[in-house]
Design an enzyme around this catalytic site. Sequence first.
Site, mmCIF file in Angstrom:
data_model
loop_
_atom_site.group_PDB
_atom_site.id
_atom_site.type_symbol
_atom_site.label_atom_id
_atom_site.label_comp_id
_atom_site.label_asym_id
_atom_site.label_seq_id
_atom_site.Cartn_x
_atom_site.Cartn_y
_atom_site.Cartn_z
ATOM 1 N N TYR A 1 14.929 -5.229 -5.133
ATOM 2 C CA TYR A 1 13.577 -4.827 -4.764
ATOM 3 C C TYR A 1 13.638 -3.620 -3.839
ATOM 4 O O TYR A 1 14.509 -3.551 -2.960
ATOM 5 C CB TYR A 1 12.862 -5.992 -4.068
ATOM 6 C CG TYR A 1 11.443 -5.687 -3.650
ATOM 7 C CD1 TYR A 1 10.460 -5.418 -4.599
ATOM 8 C CD2 TYR A 1 11.084 -5.668 -2.303
ATOM 9 C CE1 TYR A 1 9.155 -5.142 -4.215
ATOM 10 C CE2 TYR A 1 9.786 -5.398 -1.909
ATOM 11 C CZ TYR A 1 8.827 -5.131 -2.870
ATOM 12 O OH TYR A 1 7.532 -4.847 -2.496
ATOM 13 N N ASP B 1 4.358 1.040 8.308
ATOM 14 C CA ASP B 1 3.984 0.790 6.921
ATOM 15 C C ASP B 1 2.466 0.904 6.763
ATOM 16 O O ASP B 1 1.751 -0.079 6.564
ATOM 17 C CB ASP B 1 4.471 -0.601 6.503
ATOM 18 C CG ASP B 1 4.190 -0.917 5.042
ATOM 19 O OD1 ASP B 1 4.032 0.035 4.255
ATOM 20 O OD2 ASP B 1 4.122 -2.117 4.702
ATOM 21 N N ASP C 1 7.950 -0.997 -4.843
ATOM 22 C CA ASP C 1 6.647 -1.051 -4.189
ATOM 23 C C ASP C 1 6.015 0.334 -4.240
ATOM 24 O O ASP C 1 6.494 1.270 -3.595
ATOM 25 C CB ASP C 1 6.858 -1.499 -2.740
ATOM 26 C CG ASP C 1 5.573 -1.575 -1.932
ATOM 27 O OD1 ASP C 1 4.506 -1.229 -2.459
ATOM 28 O OD2 ASP C 1 5.662 -1.980 -0.750
ATOM 29 N N ASP D 1 2.834 0.921 -3.376
ATOM 30 C CA ASP D 1 1.643 0.895 -2.516
ATOM 31 C C ASP D 1 0.363 0.907 -3.356
ATOM 32 O O ASP D 1 0.220 0.116 -4.276
ATOM 33 C CB ASP D 1 1.682 2.059 -1.520
ATOM 34 C CG ASP D 1 2.704 1.830 -0.409
ATOM 35 O OD1 ASP D 1 3.175 0.689 -0.256
ATOM 36 O OD2 ASP D 1 3.036 2.800 0.298
ATOM 37 N N HIS E 1 4.897 -2.286 -8.472
ATOM 38 C CA HIS E 1 3.649 -3.012 -8.222
ATOM 39 C C HIS E 1 2.676 -2.127 -7.462
ATOM 40 O O HIS E 1 3.051 -1.295 -6.636
ATOM 41 C CB HIS E 1 3.882 -4.359 -7.527
ATOM 42 C CG HIS E 1 4.416 -4.310 -6.127
ATOM 43 N ND1 HIS E 1 3.666 -3.948 -5.042
ATOM 44 C CD2 HIS E 1 5.643 -4.621 -5.627
ATOM 45 C CE1 HIS E 1 4.377 -4.046 -3.943
ATOM 46 N NE2 HIS E 1 5.600 -4.442 -4.275
ATOM 47 N N GLU F 1 -1.140 -2.218 -5.373
ATOM 48 C CA GLU F 1 -1.978 -3.142 -4.622
ATOM 49 C C GLU F 1 -3.426 -2.675 -4.581
ATOM 50 O O GLU F 1 -3.736 -1.524 -4.907
ATOM 51 C CB GLU F 1 -1.435 -3.324 -3.213
ATOM 52 C CG GLU F 1 -1.428 -2.061 -2.379
ATOM 53 C CD GLU F 1 -0.489 -2.164 -1.184
ATOM 54 O OE1 GLU F 1 -0.978 -1.965 -0.056
ATOM 55 O OE2 GLU F 1 0.708 -2.454 -1.367
ATOM 56 N N CYS G 1 0.504 -3.180 6.297
ATOM 57 C CA CYS G 1 1.382 -4.263 5.893
ATOM 58 C C CYS G 1 0.532 -5.450 5.460
ATOM 59 O O CYS G 1 -0.467 -5.799 6.119
ATOM 60 C CB CYS G 1 2.300 -4.666 7.044
ATOM 61 S SG CYS G 1 3.213 -6.198 6.755
ATOM 62 N N ARG H 1 -0.647 -6.354 -7.362
ATOM 63 C CA ARG H 1 -0.680 -7.119 -6.111
ATOM 64 C C ARG H 1 -2.114 -7.173 -5.603
ATOM 65 O O ARG H 1 -2.819 -6.154 -5.583
ATOM 66 C CB ARG H 1 0.220 -6.443 -5.074
ATOM 67 C CG ARG H 1 0.035 -6.956 -3.655
ATOM 68 C CD ARG H 1 1.012 -6.316 -2.700
ATOM 69 N NE ARG H 1 0.437 -6.155 -1.373
ATOM 70 C CZ ARG H 1 1.095 -5.676 -0.313
ATOM 71 N NH1 ARG H 1 2.364 -5.326 -0.436
ATOM 72 N NH2 ARG H 1 0.490 -5.541 0.852
ATOM 73 N N GLU I 1 -0.475 -11.603 -2.488
ATOM 74 C CA GLU I 1 0.124 -11.348 -1.173
ATOM 75 C C GLU I 1 -0.427 -12.302 -0.122
ATOM 76 O O GLU I 1 -1.605 -12.677 -0.144
ATOM 77 C CB GLU I 1 -0.124 -9.895 -0.758
ATOM 78 C CG GLU I 1 0.415 -9.509 0.616
ATOM 79 C CD GLU I 1 1.928 -9.598 0.740
ATOM 80 O OE1 GLU I 1 2.482 -10.694 0.526
ATOM 81 O OE2 GLU I 1 2.555 -8.576 1.091
ATOM 82 N N ASN J 1 6.236 -13.425 -2.271
ATOM 83 C CA ASN J 1 6.838 -12.583 -1.242
ATOM 84 C C ASN J 1 7.264 -13.470 -0.078
ATOM 85 O O ASN J 1 6.432 -13.955 0.683
ATOM 86 C CB ASN J 1 5.824 -11.536 -0.767
ATOM 87 C CG ASN J 1 6.383 -10.635 0.317
ATOM 88 O OD1 ASN J 1 7.577 -10.668 0.625
ATOM 89 N ND2 ASN J 1 5.535 -9.815 0.907
#
Length: 297
Positions: free
Chosen positions: A48, A62, A89, A91, A116, A118, A126, A161, A191, A213
């Site tokens: 990952y 983040d 990731d 974002d 992924h 989101e 985060c 996500r 998430e 996660n």
Amino acid sequence: MLYSTTSAAEKRSAFRADLASGRLLRYPGAFNPLSARLIQRAGFEGVYVSGAVLAADLGLPDIGLTTLTEVAGRSQQIARMTDLPALVDADTGFGEPMNVARTVQALEDAGVAGLHLEDQVNPKRCGHLDGKEVVDRDTAVRRISAAVTARRDPNFVIAARTDARGVLGMTEAVERARAYQDAGADLIFPEAMAGASEFERIRSAVDVPILANMTEFGKSELLSTSTLESLGVNLVIYPVTLLRLAMRAAEDGLTTIADQGGQAELLDRMQHRRELYDLVDYAGYGTFDSSVHDFRV
């Protein structure tokens, strides 16, 4: 020599097959390319690439400050080091749906097996912090649709996500999971689930694989692999675990050097030079160099 002997297409095909296998896949987060090699050697199923870890490695929080170029570059470096599939990731996709489309193709070019996206607003936070916000459901669906349309390799996995659970509640998270599946997402990433019962609700709501996660110090209970497998979870990520372990070891080492005036007491806690050389295939590079450079007239 140290590079993946498995093509990106083969890794994506393997990722698809693994997701359909019914077994739980374990994807620790690689904090740099060399740690991806350790993950493979330890027998895990994939790697990952965490946005939080990449940001931290750059000395950034983040909150969406990293760029597509930085994420694609680091993803390519990590993917080249391992025969395992890599999930990245991405974002919020780095912009509007057109930017999402470009993100998908840039990460395809980087050689990873999937990404992924989101449903947070920009700038994101985060997923385990308070104060985050999500876009409306239609906007989030357009992001997923753009990603699905843009991919060129049909085996490239598009994961969706949702951060809705911590903002709008569990019912909205379930509805978004269904909507993202309908938009073409291959994998659902809910998430900040509080515990097993919430994963059960997501599992019963969608037909595609789901991701858990298991990040430390967050809002989710740290569930074992046996528990996750019994819940029907298909993939578990440990995004920041290796970075946290490495940073604590580095901090403790620096304290010892400062207090003791040297590193002699730390030797038994270090990776030996021969182990590092073996990991980076020092001998293989030397053999290759000799075969193409060293010669006699």
